[in-house]
Write a protein that holds these residues in place. Structure first.
Motif, PDB file in Angstrom:
ATOM      1  N   PRO A 180     -13.197   4.080 -38.476  1.00 42.32           N
ATOM      2  CA  PRO A 180     -13.960   2.831 -38.548  1.00 42.32           C
ATOM      3  C   PRO A 180     -13.434   1.795 -37.564  1.00 42.32           C
ATOM      4  O   PRO A 180     -12.235   1.706 -37.316  1.00 42.32           O
ATOM      5  N   PHE A 181     -14.356   1.029 -36.967  1.00 37.16           N
ATOM      6  CA  PHE A 181     -13.995  -0.086 -36.096  1.00 37.16           C
ATOM      7  C   PHE A 181     -14.614  -1.360 -36.678  1.00 37.16           C
ATOM      8  O   PHE A 181     -15.827  -1.533 -36.654  1.00 37.16           O
ATOM      9  N   CYS A 182     -13.768  -2.219 -37.218  1.00 37.12           N
ATOM     10  CA  CYS A 182     -14.271  -3.429 -37.881  1.00 37.12           C
ATOM     11  C   CYS A 182     -13.840  -4.695 -37.149  1.00 37.12           C
ATOM     12  O   CYS A 182     -14.048  -5.807 -37.644  1.00 37.12           O
ATOM     13  N   GLY A 183     -13.212  -4.560 -35.999  1.00 36.93           N
ATOM     14  CA  GLY A 183     -12.737  -5.702 -35.226  1.00 36.93           C
ATOM     15  C   GLY A 183     -11.227  -5.737 -35.230  1.00 36.93           C
ATOM     16  O   GLY A 183     -10.604  -5.258 -36.177  1.00 36.93           O
ATOM     17  N   PRO A 184     -10.606  -6.271 -34.162  1.00 39.13           N
ATOM     18  CA  PRO A 184     -11.233  -6.821 -32.954  1.00 39.13           C
ATOM     19  C   PRO A 184     -11.863  -5.742 -32.078  1.00 39.13           C
ATOM     20  O   PRO A 184     -11.642  -4.559 -32.301  1.00 39.13           O
ATOM     21  N   ASN A 185     -12.633  -6.191 -31.104  1.00 32.74           N
ATOM     22  CA  ASN A 185     -13.339  -5.238 -30.238  1.00 32.74           C
ATOM     23  C   ASN A 185     -12.957  -5.397 -28.771  1.00 32.74           C
ATOM     24  O   ASN A 185     -13.696  -4.964 -27.891  1.00 32.74           O
ATOM     25  N   GLN A 186     -11.811  -6.007 -28.512  1.00 35.26           N
ATOM     26  CA  GLN A 186     -11.357  -6.203 -27.131  1.00 35.26           C
ATOM     27  C   GLN A 186     -10.507  -5.006 -26.690  1.00 35.26           C
ATOM     28  O   GLN A 186      -9.378  -4.819 -27.155  1.00 35.26           O
ATOM     29  N   LEU A 187     -11.069  -4.222 -25.797  1.00 33.51           N
ATOM     30  CA  LEU A 187     -10.438  -2.986 -25.334  1.00 33.51           C
ATOM     31  C   LEU A 187      -9.596  -3.289 -24.098  1.00 33.51           C
ATOM     32  O   LEU A 187     -10.127  -3.690 -23.064  1.00 33.51           O
ATOM     33  N   THR A 188      -8.299  -3.107 -24.206  1.00 36.14           N
ATOM     34  CA  THR A 188      -7.401  -3.438 -23.099  1.00 36.14           C
ATOM     35  C   THR A 188      -7.366  -2.301 -22.072  1.00 36.14           C
ATOM     36  O   THR A 188      -6.331  -1.692 -21.810  1.00 36.14           O
ATOM     37  N   HIS A 189      -8.521  -2.030 -21.520  1.00 37.23           N
ATOM     38  CA  HIS A 189      -8.659  -1.012 -20.493  1.00 37.23           C
ATOM     39  C   HIS A 189      -9.940  -1.297 -19.735  1.00 37.23           C
ATOM     40  O   HIS A 189     -10.758  -2.124 -20.170  1.00 37.23           O
ATOM     41  N   TYR A 190     -10.159  -0.595 -18.599  1.00 38.36           N
ATOM     42  CA  TYR A 190     -11.367  -0.849 -17.822  1.00 38.36           C
ATOM     43  C   TYR A 190     -12.452   0.202 -18.083  1.00 38.36           C
ATOM     44  O   TYR A 190     -13.522   0.152 -17.478  1.00 38.36           O
ATOM     45  N   TYR A 191     -12.197   1.145 -18.968  1.00 38.21           N
ATOM     46  CA  TYR A 191     -13.225   2.069 -19.436  1.00 38.21           C
ATOM     47  C   TYR A 191     -12.826   2.564 -20.821  1.00 38.21           C
ATOM     48  O   TYR A 191     -11.695   2.350 -21.274  1.00 38.21           O
ATOM     49  N   CYS A 192     -13.747   3.198 -21.504  1.00 37.27           N
ATOM     50  CA  CYS A 192     -13.491   3.675 -22.871  1.00 37.27           C
ATOM     51  C   CYS A 192     -12.637   4.929 -22.810  1.00 37.27           C
ATOM     52  O   CYS A 192     -13.108   5.984 -22.374  1.00 37.27           O
ATOM     53  N   ASP A 193     -11.399   4.821 -23.265  1.00 33.51           N
ATOM     54  CA  ASP A 193     -10.479   5.946 -23.282  1.00 33.51           C
ATOM     55  C   ASP A 193      -9.861   6.045 -24.671  1.00 33.51           C
ATOM     56  O   ASP A 193      -9.864   5.072 -25.437  1.00 33.51           O
ATOM     57  N   VAL A 194      -9.320   7.203 -24.986  1.00 31.40           N
ATOM     58  CA  VAL A 194      -8.872   7.470 -26.353  1.00 31.40           C
ATOM     59  C   VAL A 194      -7.734   6.563 -26.817  1.00 31.40           C
ATOM     60  O   VAL A 194      -7.852   5.926 -27.874  1.00 31.40           O
ATOM     61  N   PRO A 195      -6.607   6.462 -26.095  1.00 32.52           N
ATOM     62  CA  PRO A 195      -5.488   5.655 -26.616  1.00 32.52           C
ATOM     63  C   PRO A 195      -5.838   4.201 -26.925  1.00 32.52           C
ATOM     64  O   PRO A 195      -5.511   3.719 -28.008  1.00 32.52           O
ATOM     65  N   PRO A 196      -6.511   3.446 -26.018  1.00 29.86           N
ATOM     66  CA  PRO A 196      -6.840   2.068 -26.364  1.00 29.86           C
ATOM     67  C   PRO A 196      -7.857   1.955 -27.490  1.00 29.86           C
ATOM     68  O   PRO A 196      -7.834   0.987 -28.255  1.00 29.86           O
ATOM     69  N   LEU A 197      -8.752   2.933 -27.624  1.00 27.64           N
ATOM     70  CA  LEU A 197      -9.706   2.911 -28.742  1.00 27.64           C
ATOM     71  C   LEU A 197      -8.986   3.125 -30.069  1.00 27.64           C
ATOM     72  O   LEU A 197      -9.308   2.471 -31.072  1.00 27.64           O
ATOM     73  N   LEU A 198      -8.020   4.035 -30.101  1.00 29.85           N
ATOM     74  CA  LEU A 198      -7.255   4.247 -31.330  1.00 29.85           C
ATOM     75  C   LEU A 198      -6.500   2.985 -31.728  1.00 29.85           C
ATOM     76  O   LEU A 198      -6.294   2.722 -32.914  1.00 29.85           O
ATOM     77  N   HIS A 199      -6.109   2.204 -30.756  1.00 30.92           N
ATOM     78  CA  HIS A 199      -5.387   0.955 -31.022  1.00 30.92           C
ATOM     79  C   HIS A 199      -6.255  -0.045 -31.776  1.00 30.92           C
ATOM     80  O   HIS A 199      -5.739  -0.910 -32.497  1.00 30.92           O
ATOM     81  N   LEU A 200      -7.593   0.067 -31.639  1.00 26.51           N
ATOM     82  CA  LEU A 200      -8.512  -0.873 -32.282  1.00 26.51           C
ATOM     83  C   LEU A 200      -9.029  -0.386 -33.631  1.00 26.51           C
ATOM     84  O   LEU A 200      -9.682  -1.151 -34.337  1.00 26.51           O
ATOM     85  N   ALA A 201      -8.781   0.867 -33.966  1.00 27.28           N
ATOM     86  CA  ALA A 201      -9.343   1.426 -35.207  1.00 27.28           C
ATOM     87  C   ALA A 201      -8.777   0.733 -36.441  1.00 27.28           C
ATOM     88  O   ALA A 201      -7.590   0.390 -36.493  1.00 27.28           O
ATOM     89  N   CYS A 202      -9.638   0.530 -37.425  1.00 24.72           N
ATOM     90  CA  CYS A 202      -9.240  -0.127 -38.673  1.00 24.72           C
ATOM     91  C   CYS A 202      -8.854   0.922 -39.714  1.00 24.72           C
ATOM     92  O   CYS A 202      -9.400   0.947 -40.830  1.00 24.72           O
ATOM     93  N   ALA A 203      -7.947   1.800 -39.349  1.00 28.73           N
ATOM     94  CA  ALA A 203      -7.508   2.863 -40.256  1.00 28.73           C
ATOM     95  C   ALA A 203      -6.205   3.427 -39.731  1.00 28.73           C
ATOM     96  O   ALA A 203      -5.788   3.131 -38.611  1.00 28.73           O
ATOM     97  N   ASN A 204      -5.581   4.259 -40.543  1.00 26.63           N
ATOM     98  CA  ASN A 204      -4.358   4.934 -40.114  1.00 26.63           C
ATOM     99  C   ASN A 204      -4.716   5.953 -39.039  1.00 26.63           C
ATOM    100  O   ASN A 204      -5.509   6.872 -39.270  1.00 26.63           O
ATOM    101  N   THR A 205      -4.117   5.800 -37.871  1.00 28.02           N
ATOM    102  CA  THR A 205      -4.465   6.659 -36.737  1.00 28.02           C
ATOM    103  C   THR A 205      -3.429   7.746 -36.463  1.00 28.02           C
ATOM    104  O   THR A 205      -3.477   8.385 -35.409  1.00 28.02           O
TER     105      THR A 205
END
Length: 319
Positions: free
Chosen positions: A174-199
């Motif tokens: 789940p992604f419930c916020g924040p939605n600021q991705l610290t990268h210049y494209y959608c990649d796995v590690p920065p997306l996992l950093h934003l997930a609202c769950a145990n990753t």
């Protein structure tokens, strides 16, 4: 595909992500735009030129696996560079650096497909060099057009499987916020950093499958080239040694650059693109390497240089 995207989106409250990559160099975005546009243009033209040269020159009309693989490699370079770079160029020009949830899923999926396929294609090219140098008498009967097509299909199959696993692994969270991705494209590690769950489990899946699709081809490549070096060492002819080494040098250089950056980004336990160093490395293998490959192969390969010279002579001095 759209049904899958809707199912993934139902798990999250986030409808878009803001790409904040390379924000530390905001004052240099004009220079970065021009430089990125130039590199991308050279990438597309260089790789299209390589594909055109291979298909247009009579010397390559016979089924030579090395040049068939080289044409596929150029196609892959265009594809995975085009997944990332156009959006990066747009973000340099506009203040709104958002990407929709659906586009983020598609970008990640296509990027992983082509990067993974390139990893296995490089292994196929190493196997081809092994057969050509270590098993020359059986080379023609084993490395047929059907075998080459099968190796390319297998590369894409591994790419598709890894893409499905990695994309599902990320967007099942789940992604419930924040939605600021610290990268210049959608990649796995920065997306996992934003997930609202145990990753923790998701990160294990990332490292395991990233290691498999990186280290397995790397093992094939290293084994092939160790055997190739042994075979070259046993050659009595100095000219034969030089020719064998020249056919392998460009491929080995491209492999070293590609795998070095990918391992730094995905395989090391603490490697993450959620930092400036990781982003710089990502820029290298998503934008610069696809540009370098045509030059590496054309400058180090006598047949490619010869074909290029013939084409230039025909076009500049017709008749």
């Amino acid at each position: 595909v759209w049904r899958l995207l809707k199912e993934l989106k139902n798990h999250t409250q986030v409808t878009w992500f803001c790409l904040l990559g390379l924000r530390e160099q905001e004052e240099l975005k004009g220079i970065f735009f021009v430089l990125s546009l130039l590199i991308y243009s050279v990438t597309v033209m260089g790789n299209l030129g390589m594909i055109t040269l291979i298909h247009a020159d009579p010397e390559f009309h016979t089924p030579i696996p090395m040049y068939f693989f080289l044409g596929v490699l150029s196609f892959l370079d265009i594809c995975y560079s085009s997944v990332v770079t156009p959006k990066l160029l747009v973000n340099f020009l506009v203040s709104d650096k958002s990407i929709s949830f659906e586009c983020c899923v598609v970008q990640l999926a296509f990027f992983v497909v082509h990067v993974t396929a390139e990893s296995f294609l490089l292994a196929s090219m190493a196997y081809d060099r092994f057969m050509a140098i270590c098993q020359p008498l059986h080379y023609g009967s084993i490395m047929t057009r059907g075998t080459c097509l099968l190796l390319v299909a297998a590369s894409y199959a591994f790419g598709g499987a890894n893409s499905a696993i990695q994309t599902g692994n990320v967007f099942a969270l789940p992604f419930c916020g924040p939605n600021q991705l610290t990268h210049y494209y959608c990649d796995v590690p920065p997306l996992l950093h934003l997930a609202c769950a145990n990753t923790a489990t998701a990160r294990v899946v990332l490292y395991v499958f990233s290691a498999l699709v990186t280290l397995l081809p790397a093992a094939i490549i290293l084994t092939s080239y160790c055997l190739v070096l042994v075979a070259i060492g046993r050659m009595r002819s100095l000219a034969g040694r030089e020719k064998a080494l020249s056919t392998c040098a460009s491929h080995f250089l491209a492999i070293a650059i590609f795998y070095g950056t990918v391992v730094f980004t995905y395989v090391q336990p603490h490697g993450s693109t959620n930092n400036t160093n990781g982003q710089v490395v990502s820029v290298f293998y998503t934008i610069i390497i696809p540009m370098l490959n045509p030059f590496i192969y054309s400058l180090r390969n006598k047949e490619v240089k010869g074909a290029l010279q013939r084409k230039l002579q025909v076009n500049i001095f017709p008749g």
